[in-house]
Design a protein around this motif. Structure first.
Motif, PDB file in Angstrom:
ATOM      1  N   ARG A  31      26.369  27.520  38.218  1.00  0.00           N
ATOM      2  CA  ARG A  31      27.109  28.674  37.713  1.00  0.00           C
ATOM      3  C   ARG A  31      26.255  29.914  37.862  1.00  0.00           C
ATOM      4  NH1 ARG A  31      27.578  26.411  32.488  1.00  0.00           N
ATOM      5  NH2 ARG A  31      28.701  24.497  32.818  1.00  0.00           N
ATOM      6  N   SER A  32      26.788  30.875  38.565  1.00  0.00           N
ATOM      7  CA  SER A  32      26.068  32.125  38.721  1.00  0.00           C
ATOM      8  C   SER A  32      26.961  33.243  38.218  1.00  0.00           C
ATOM      9  CB  SER A  32      25.711  32.356  40.187  1.00  0.00           C
ATOM     10  OG  SER A  32      26.883  32.434  40.950  1.00  0.00           O
ATOM     11  N   PRO A  33      26.355  34.306  37.773  1.00  0.00           N
ATOM     12  CA  PRO A  33      27.186  35.410  37.296  1.00  0.00           C
ATOM     13  C   PRO A  33      28.031  35.960  38.444  1.00  0.00           C
ATOM     14  CG  PRO A  33      24.882  36.057  37.402  1.00  0.00           C
ATOM     15  CD  PRO A  33      24.952  34.592  37.704  1.00  0.00           C
ATOM     16  N   VAL A  34      29.325  35.869  38.295  1.00  0.00           N
ATOM     17  CA  VAL A  34      30.240  36.306  39.329  1.00  0.00           C
ATOM     18  C   VAL A  34      30.817  37.657  38.924  1.00  0.00           C
ATOM     19  CG1 VAL A  34      32.383  35.769  40.536  1.00  0.00           C
ATOM     20  CG2 VAL A  34      30.826  33.938  39.912  1.00  0.00           C
ATOM     21  N   GLU A  35      30.728  38.581  39.841  1.00  0.00           N
ATOM     22  CA  GLU A  35      31.311  39.884  39.573  1.00  0.00           C
ATOM     23  C   GLU A  35      32.823  39.763  39.631  1.00  0.00           C
ATOM     24  OE1 GLU A  35      29.821  42.887  42.169  1.00  0.00           O
ATOM     25  OE2 GLU A  35      27.767  42.193  41.941  1.00  0.00           O
ATOM     26  N   PRO A  36      33.503  40.392  38.690  1.00  0.00           N
ATOM     27  CA  PRO A  36      34.958  40.313  38.735  1.00  0.00           C
ATOM     28  C   PRO A  36      35.479  40.998  40.000  1.00  0.00           C
ATOM     29  CG  PRO A  36      34.234  41.866  37.049  1.00  0.00           C
ATOM     30  CD  PRO A  36      33.015  41.204  37.604  1.00  0.00           C
ATOM     31  N   ARG A  37      36.341  40.294  40.703  1.00  0.00           N
ATOM     32  CA  ARG A  37      36.894  40.852  41.931  1.00  0.00           C
ATOM     33  C   ARG A  37      38.107  41.695  41.574  1.00  0.00           C
ATOM     34  NH1 ARG A  37      37.123  37.065  46.870  1.00  0.00           N
ATOM     35  NH2 ARG A  37      36.470  38.959  47.845  1.00  0.00           N
ATOM     36  N   GLU A  38      38.257  42.752  42.292  1.00  0.00           N
ATOM     37  CA  GLU A  38      39.374  43.646  42.065  1.00  0.00           C
ATOM     38  C   GLU A  38      40.642  42.976  42.581  1.00  0.00           C
ATOM     39  OE1 GLU A  38      40.170  48.401  42.600  1.00  0.00           O
ATOM     40  OE2 GLU A  38      38.695  47.396  43.838  1.00  0.00           O
ATOM     41  N   THR A  39      41.632  42.856  41.712  1.00  0.00           N
ATOM     42  CA  THR A  39      42.874  42.201  42.102  1.00  0.00           C
ATOM     43  C   THR A  39      44.010  43.185  42.314  1.00  0.00           C
ATOM     44  OG1 THR A  39      43.517  41.814  39.806  1.00  0.00           O
ATOM     45  CG2 THR A  39      42.255  40.078  40.910  1.00  0.00           C
ATOM     46  N   VAL A  40      43.809  44.433  41.897  1.00  0.00           N
ATOM     47  CA  VAL A  40      44.827  45.464  42.113  1.00  0.00           C
ATOM     48  C   VAL A  40      44.155  46.664  42.770  1.00  0.00           C
ATOM     49  CG1 VAL A  40      46.499  47.001  41.025  1.00  0.00           C
ATOM     50  CG2 VAL A  40      46.171  44.707  40.113  1.00  0.00           C
ATOM     51  N   LEU A  41      44.645  47.025  43.947  1.00  0.00           N
ATOM     52  CA  LEU A  41      44.139  48.214  44.636  1.00  0.00           C
ATOM     53  C   LEU A  41      45.010  49.403  44.243  1.00  0.00           C
ATOM     54  CD1 LEU A  41      43.596  46.742  48.222  1.00  0.00           C
ATOM     55  CD2 LEU A  41      41.896  47.032  46.424  1.00  0.00           C
ATOM     56  N   ARG A  42      44.375  50.554  44.041  1.00  0.00           N
ATOM     57  CA  ARG A  42      45.118  51.763  43.659  1.00  0.00           C
ATOM     58  C   ARG A  42      44.661  52.939  44.504  1.00  0.00           C
ATOM     59  NH1 ARG A  42      44.222  49.097  38.911  1.00  0.00           N
ATOM     60  NH2 ARG A  42      46.061  48.623  37.673  1.00  0.00           N
ATOM     61  N   VAL A  43      45.641  53.650  45.021  1.00  0.00           N
ATOM     62  CA  VAL A  43      45.405  54.923  45.697  1.00  0.00           C
ATOM     63  C   VAL A  43      46.496  55.851  45.188  1.00  0.00           C
ATOM     64  CG1 VAL A  43      45.342  56.163  47.892  1.00  0.00           C
ATOM     65  CG2 VAL A  43      44.391  53.858  47.751  1.00  0.00           C
ATOM     66  N   GLY A  44      46.096  56.795  44.351  1.00  0.00           N
ATOM     67  CA  GLY A  44      47.083  57.678  43.740  1.00  0.00           C
ATOM     68  C   GLY A  44      48.064  56.872  42.902  1.00  0.00           C
ATOM     69  N   SER A  45      49.357  57.068  43.142  1.00  0.00           N
ATOM     70  CA  SER A  45      50.388  56.337  42.390  1.00  0.00           C
ATOM     71  C   SER A  45      50.743  55.002  43.031  1.00  0.00           C
ATOM     72  CB  SER A  45      51.648  57.202  42.270  1.00  0.00           C
ATOM     73  OG  SER A  45      52.156  57.479  43.562  1.00  0.00           O
ATOM     74  N   LEU A  46      50.105  54.687  44.143  1.00  0.00           N
ATOM     75  CA  LEU A  46      50.379  53.448  44.870  1.00  0.00           C
ATOM     76  C   LEU A  46      49.496  52.323  44.347  1.00  0.00           C
ATOM     77  CD1 LEU A  46      51.859  52.074  47.263  1.00  0.00           C
ATOM     78  CD2 LEU A  46      49.966  52.839  48.708  1.00  0.00           C
ATOM     79  N   GLU A  47      50.117  51.188  44.022  1.00  0.00           N
ATOM     80  CA  GLU A  47      49.386  50.007  43.549  1.00  0.00           C
ATOM     81  C   GLU A  47      49.751  48.816  44.406  1.00  0.00           C
ATOM     82  OE1 GLU A  47      49.981  49.074  39.459  1.00  0.00           O
ATOM     83  OE2 GLU A  47      49.271  51.016  38.759  1.00  0.00           O
ATOM     84  N   LEU A  48      48.743  48.016  44.723  1.00  0.00           N
ATOM     85  CA  LEU A  48      48.944  46.801  45.509  1.00  0.00           C
ATOM     86  C   LEU A  48      48.285  45.652  44.756  1.00  0.00           C
ATOM     87  CD1 LEU A  48      50.097  45.898  48.311  1.00  0.00           C
ATOM     88  CD2 LEU A  48      47.758  46.035  49.147  1.00  0.00           C
TER      89      LEU A  48
END
Length: 161
Positions: free
Chosen positions: A54-71
């Motif tokens: 077990r190693s410290p895992v950085e939380p991965r970004e699951t939602v990308l945002r550019v302005g009002s756009l979310e993916l």
């Protein structure tokens, strides 16, 4: 040749292999390898292996945002403001690629290689066709355009066009 392996030989080989593995794990985890000099139970061995793996895992970004756009990368969904946007798989990949590189100039050649995974750049309007589809889906009637065409160069996705 006929080899007969005694049960004691197998036991000693397995014990040696496990001891060597535990020593290696303890050394790589930075712990004192002197702890392994005393006999270990299988429970101790497993717990040490699990804790070192077990190693410290950085939380991965699951939602990308550019302005009002979310993916949303998990649900494979997109929205701009409150409006949901239905994307086909390749459109999703293209938008994800562009959002990860927002405000950067993306050439047609880079898009062909990185999104479509072509090894060469064909003479085609494939990127332009997909950009047109993506623009129609992203930009509503009251929205500012997010994808800008840089004539002869490529495309830029940005919140402020």
């Amino acid at each position: 040749m006929n080899y007969h392996i005694k049960e004691a030989d197998i036991h000693s080989l397995l014990s040696y292999a496990v001891e060597k593995m535990v020593n290696r794990i303890l050394e790589t985890s930075g712990r004192d390898s002197g702890l392994s000099k005393q006999p270990l139970s299988i429970i101790e061995i497993i717990s040490r292996i699990e804790s070192s793996v077990r190693s410290p895992v950085e939380p991965r970004e699951t939602v990308l945002r550019v302005g009002s756009l979310e993916l949303d990368l998990i649900d494979h969904s997109a929205k701009r403001g409150n409006r949901a946007i239905h994307l086909r798989p390749r459109e999703f990949q293209l938008l994800k690629y562009m959002m990860q590189r927002s405000d950067q100039l993306l050439t047609r050649a880079a898009l062909i290689k990185d999104v479509w995974h072509y090894k060469f750049v064909p003479e085609t309007n494939l990127v332009d066709v997909y950009m047109g589809r993506l623009r129609r889906k992203l930009d509503g009637s009251n929205d500012d355009p997010m994808i800008r065409n840089v004539r002869g160069e490529g495309f830029v996705l940005s919140a402020a066009s």
